[in-house]
Design a protein around this motif. Structure first.
Motif, PDB file in Angstrom:
ATOM      1  N   ALA A   2       0.856  -1.290   0.033  1.00  0.00           N
ATOM      2  CA  ALA A   2      -0.108  -0.025  -0.052  1.00  0.00           C
ATOM      3  C   ALA A   2       0.931   1.122   0.004  1.00  0.00           C
ATOM      4  O   ALA A   2       0.414   2.294  -0.607  1.00  0.00           O
ATOM      5  N   GLU A   3       1.958   1.265   0.506  1.00  0.00           N
ATOM      6  CA  GLU A   3       3.045   2.203   0.890  1.00  0.00           C
ATOM      7  C   GLU A   3       3.442   2.730  -0.751  1.00  0.00           C
ATOM      8  O   GLU A   3       3.496   3.805  -1.032  1.00  0.00           O
ATOM      9  N   GLN A   5       1.889   2.017  -3.534  1.00  0.00           N
ATOM     10  CA  GLN A   5       0.931   2.716  -4.225  1.00  0.00           C
ATOM     11  C   GLN A   5       0.693   4.162  -3.962  1.00  0.00           C
ATOM     12  O   GLN A   5       0.263   4.863  -4.707  1.00  0.00           O
ATOM     13  N   ASN A   6       0.770   4.509  -2.691  1.00  0.00           N
ATOM     14  CA  ASN A   6       0.848   6.024  -2.269  1.00  0.00           C
ATOM     15  C   ASN A   6       1.836   6.732  -2.761  1.00  0.00           C
ATOM     16  O   ASN A   6       1.758   7.726  -3.134  1.00  0.00           O
ATOM     17  N   ALA A   9       1.031   7.240  -6.458  1.00  0.00           N
ATOM     18  CA  ALA A   9       0.195   8.449  -6.717  1.00  0.00           C
ATOM     19  C   ALA A   9       0.581   9.789  -6.312  1.00  0.00           C
ATOM     20  O   ALA A   9       0.493  10.808  -7.309  1.00  0.00           O
ATOM     21  N   TRP A  10       1.381   9.906  -5.285  1.00  0.00           N
ATOM     22  CA  TRP A  10       2.143  11.214  -4.951  1.00  0.00           C
ATOM     23  C   TRP A  10       3.180  11.589  -6.306  1.00  0.00           C
ATOM     24  O   TRP A  10       3.107  12.677  -6.722  1.00  0.00           O
TER      25      TRP A  10
END
Length: 148
Positions: A2-3, A5-6, A9-10
């Motif tokens: 999940a990190e 993916q974050n 996105a950033w």
């Protein structure tokens, strides 16, 4: 996971803020810096991880004290080590003329010394690759573009 993916996105949001022409210039700068690092590794005759290449084999023809040219001296020039950049990607690759030779040495494959000569297995000499120094340089370039 999940990190990652974050982070993706950033980074996508940061890239969206740059115009395509600016992204293209940024990627061109990244590609040129990558080429400089690869050229330096080839000049030092080192793998990207820092280990030294296996030296050339001594033959009956080699004479003591004979000055020999460095391996891949011409292949590391900008004429043969090309950069390509677009708004989405940057890469460093060998020109089509020398790709076969680079592939044989990079992976340690078998090839003929001359057209009808003997087939020889070349030692593996990594010509292109990414290491910590490369990652730090690319990160610095990207940060400079995003901050500036």
């Amino acid at each position: 996971m999940a990190e990652l993916q974050n982070v993706d996105a950033w980074l996508a949001a940061l890239l969206a803020n740059l115009e395509p022409a600016a992204r293209n210039r940024m990627m061109r700068e990244v590609a040129q810096q990558l080429r400089r690092i690869q050229q330096k590794n080839i000049q030092r005759q080192r793998n990207p991880d820092g280990s030294v290449w296996e030296p050339r084999r001594m033959t009956a023809r080699s004479k003591k004290g004979r000055i020999r040219r460095q391996m891949f001296a011409k292949m590391r020039t900008a004429r043969y080590l090309k950069t390509t950049a677009s708004a989405d990607a940057a890469s460093v690759e060998f020109a089509s003329k020398v790709q076969r030779i680079a592939r044989v040495h990079h992976y340690g494959l078998r090839d003929r010394v001359t057209r009808n000569g003997p087939e020889v297995r070349y030692p593996e000499r990594r010509l292109l690759g990414v290491n910590n120094e490369t990652e730090v340089n690319i990160r610095d370039i990207l940060l400079r573009w995003f901050i500036g």
